[in-house]
Design an enzyme around this catalytic site. Structure first.
Site, PDB file in Angstrom:
ATOM      1  N   LYS A 167      19.017 100.542  -8.626  1.00  0.00           N
ATOM      2  CA  LYS A 167      19.553 101.910  -8.623  1.00  0.00           C
ATOM      3  C   LYS A 167      18.756 102.841  -9.538  1.00  0.00           C
ATOM      4  O   LYS A 167      18.407 103.952  -9.138  1.00  0.00           O
ATOM      5  CB  LYS A 167      21.031 101.917  -9.066  1.00  0.00           C
ATOM      6  CG  LYS A 167      21.959 101.119  -8.164  1.00  0.00           C
ATOM      7  CD  LYS A 167      23.425 101.290  -8.558  1.00  0.00           C
ATOM      8  CE  LYS A 167      23.790 100.772  -9.929  1.00  0.00           C
ATOM      9  NZ  LYS A 167      23.682  99.303 -10.094  1.00  0.00           N
TER      10      LYS A 167
ATOM     11  N   ARG B 167      14.233  91.540 -16.650  1.00  0.00           N
ATOM     12  CA  ARG B 167      14.455  92.784 -17.386  1.00  0.00           C
ATOM     13  C   ARG B 167      14.901  92.487 -18.825  1.00  0.00           C
ATOM     14  O   ARG B 167      14.544  93.212 -19.757  1.00  0.00           O
ATOM     15  CB  ARG B 167      15.529  93.621 -16.671  1.00  0.00           C
ATOM     16  CG  ARG B 167      15.728  94.985 -17.309  1.00  0.00           C
ATOM     17  CD  ARG B 167      16.601  95.879 -16.459  1.00  0.00           C
ATOM     18  NE  ARG B 167      18.010  95.553 -16.580  1.00  0.00           N
ATOM     19  CZ  ARG B 167      18.972  96.122 -15.863  1.00  0.00           C
ATOM     20  NH1 ARG B 167      18.678  97.032 -14.955  1.00  0.00           N
ATOM     21  NH2 ARG B 167      20.242  95.790 -16.028  1.00  0.00           N
TER      22      ARG B 167
ATOM     23  N   ARG C 120      18.063  94.350 -23.164  1.00  0.00           N
ATOM     24  CA  ARG C 120      19.441  94.841 -23.070  1.00  0.00           C
ATOM     25  C   ARG C 120      20.405  93.710 -23.392  1.00  0.00           C
ATOM     26  O   ARG C 120      20.309  92.620 -22.830  1.00  0.00           O
ATOM     27  CB  ARG C 120      19.708  95.349 -21.644  1.00  0.00           C
ATOM     28  CG  ARG C 120      19.578  96.846 -21.515  1.00  0.00           C
ATOM     29  CD  ARG C 120      19.769  97.284 -20.093  1.00  0.00           C
ATOM     30  NE  ARG C 120      21.105  97.022 -19.561  1.00  0.00           N
ATOM     31  CZ  ARG C 120      21.560  97.559 -18.436  1.00  0.00           C
ATOM     32  NH1 ARG C 120      20.790  98.377 -17.738  1.00  0.00           N
ATOM     33  NH2 ARG C 120      22.769  97.276 -18.003  1.00  0.00           N
TER      34      ARG C 120
ATOM     35  N   ARG D 281      32.353 103.422  -9.940  1.00  0.00           N
ATOM     36  CA  ARG D 281      32.415 101.964  -9.927  1.00  0.00           C
ATOM     37  C   ARG D 281      33.818 101.459  -9.616  1.00  0.00           C
ATOM     38  O   ARG D 281      34.026 100.241  -9.555  1.00  0.00           O
ATOM     39  CB  ARG D 281      32.008 101.428 -11.290  1.00  0.00           C
ATOM     40  CG  ARG D 281      30.530 101.053 -11.403  1.00  0.00           C
ATOM     41  CD  ARG D 281      30.264 100.690 -12.851  1.00  0.00           C
ATOM     42  NE  ARG D 281      29.219  99.740 -13.052  1.00  0.00           N
ATOM     43  CZ  ARG D 281      27.972 100.054 -13.431  1.00  0.00           C
ATOM     44  NH1 ARG D 281      27.613 101.297 -13.563  1.00  0.00           N
ATOM     45  NH2 ARG D 281      27.106  99.103 -13.664  1.00  0.00           N
TER      46      ARG D 281
ATOM     47  N   ARG E  71      29.277  90.539 -14.870  1.00  0.00           N
ATOM     48  CA  ARG E  71      29.037  91.831 -14.223  1.00  0.00           C
ATOM     49  C   ARG E  71      29.062  91.694 -12.695  1.00  0.00           C
ATOM     50  O   ARG E  71      29.559  92.587 -11.998  1.00  0.00           O
ATOM     51  CB  ARG E  71      27.714  92.438 -14.713  1.00  0.00           C
ATOM     52  CG  ARG E  71      27.839  92.968 -16.156  1.00  0.00           C
ATOM     53  CD  ARG E  71      26.515  93.067 -16.878  1.00  0.00           C
ATOM     54  NE  ARG E  71      25.603  94.013 -16.298  1.00  0.00           N
ATOM     55  CZ  ARG E  71      24.268  93.943 -16.414  1.00  0.00           C
ATOM     56  NH1 ARG E  71      23.710  92.948 -17.091  1.00  0.00           N
ATOM     57  NH2 ARG E  71      23.517  94.841 -15.871  1.00  0.00           N
TER      58      ARG E  71
HETATM   59  P1  AMP Z   1      24.483 100.012 -15.813  1.00  0.00           P
HETATM   60  O1  AMP Z   1      23.350 100.456 -16.677  1.00  0.00           O
HETATM   61  O2  AMP Z   1      24.811 100.967 -14.707  1.00  0.00           O
HETATM   62  O3  AMP Z   1      24.311  98.602 -15.310  1.00  0.00           O
HETATM   63  O4  AMP Z   1      25.774 100.003 -16.752  1.00  0.00           O
HETATM   64  C1  AMP Z   1      25.859  99.155 -17.873  1.00  0.00           C
HETATM   65  C2  AMP Z   1      27.298  99.013 -18.326  1.00  0.00           C
HETATM   66  O5  AMP Z   1      27.830 100.309 -18.675  1.00  0.00           O
HETATM   67  C3  AMP Z   1      28.276  98.477 -17.289  1.00  0.00           C
HETATM   68  O6  AMP Z   1      28.267  97.066 -17.230  1.00  0.00           O
HETATM   69  C4  AMP Z   1      29.609  99.040 -17.798  1.00  0.00           C
HETATM   70  O7  AMP Z   1      30.071  98.294 -18.922  1.00  0.00           O
HETATM   71  C5  AMP Z   1      29.204 100.409 -18.313  1.00  0.00           C
HETATM   72  N1  AMP Z   1      29.318 101.431 -17.249  1.00  0.00           N
HETATM   73  C6  AMP Z   1      28.306 102.150 -16.675  1.00  0.00           C
HETATM   74  N2  AMP Z   1      28.766 102.973 -15.739  1.00  0.00           N
HETATM   75  C7  AMP Z   1      30.116 102.795 -15.698  1.00  0.00           C
HETATM   76  C8  AMP Z   1      31.170 103.346 -14.909  1.00  0.00           C
HETATM   77  N3  AMP Z   1      30.933 104.243 -13.938  1.00  0.00           N
HETATM   78  N4  AMP Z   1      32.438 102.907 -15.152  1.00  0.00           N
HETATM   79  C9  AMP Z   1      32.699 102.005 -16.110  1.00  0.00           C
HETATM   80  N5  AMP Z   1      31.752 101.427 -16.862  1.00  0.00           N
HETATM   81  C10 AMP Z   1      30.471 101.815 -16.673  1.00  0.00           C
END
Ligand code: AMP
Length: 196
Positions: free
Chosen positions: A15, A129, A135, A90, A146
């Site tokens: 993404k 990654r 991370r 999400r 996740r």
């Molecule tokens: P990402 O970088 O999109 O994989 O997001 C990393 C983490 O941020 C996720 O595993 C969630 O803990 C949190 N997060 C990101 N976007 C959201 C969202 N829209 N709703 C809830 N938690 C989020």
């Protein structure tokens, strides 16, 4: 009126990578909610501290909080022609809130580009990654959590978008350029944006 789009898919589906390319090609703005939260964590804000507990465990930040953050960031991009939402929504509640937020502002959601990548490839990418970006949530146990959260809470949102006629599913065939070409074709066919 802004024409926006959602890029949707499991952790590791690309993404963020594709959003950056889409943003460049069409001059769109890009909101990654994960990046927003990581930035807050880096700055050590209250929001960042709250977010860390959830992120490190691979769980979702509560909807109320996330919806507020999203609206704030979106309103900060008032002069863009369109926004790519990456990592949001999400949950179905977030999707409903997004629809409401856009309607209140006279803006629309064009399409939702959903990336399908097999889980073995996702795991391989996320572990790679982890070595590069370090991370905290890119370790095998948290990645598994996740994926579970994705299946339980996020995947159902796809059906919600399907009902609205917005969902476009694209399957990984082994080449990034192919995926990008497919994404561009969907965006242009739907009239969401035209190349700069
Ligand atoms: P990402 O970088 O999109 O994989 O997001 C990393 C983490 O941020 C996720 O595993 C969630 O803990 C949190 N997060 C990101 N976007 C959201 C969202 N829209 N709703 C809830 N938690 C989020």
């Amino acid at each position: 009126m802004k024409k926006n789009l959602v890029i949707f898919g499991a952790p590791g589906s690309g993404k963020g990578t594709y959003s950056a390319e889409i943003a460049k090609r069409y001059g769109m703005a890009h909101i990654s909610t994960g990046d927003v939260l990581r930035e807050e964590m880096k700055k050590g804000t209250e929001l960042g501290k709250t977010a860390r507990g959830y992120i490190d465990e691979g769980r979702l930040i509560p909807d109320e909080l996330m919806i507020d953050i999203l609206a704030n960031v979106y309103d900060g991009m008032a002069d863009s022609t369109g926004v790519i939402f990456d990592g949001f929504p999400r949950t179905t509640r977030q999707a409903e809130a997004l629809e409401r937020m856009l309607a209140e502002r006279g803006d629309v959601l064009g399409i939702v580009v959903e990336l399908h990548v097999d889980e073995a490839t996702l795991m391989e990418r996320l572990l790679k990654r982890a070595e590069i970006e370090g991370r905290a949530d890119d370790n095998e146990a948290t990645i598994r959590r996740r994926f579970e959260v994705y299946h339980a809470q996020t995947e159902p949102v796809a059906a919600w978008f399907e009902d609205k006629g917005m969902r476009r599913v694209l399957t990984w065939k082994g080449a990034k350029e192919q995926m990008l070409a497919d994404i561009y074709a969907e965006i242009e066919a739907a009239g969401v944006a035209t190349p700069l």
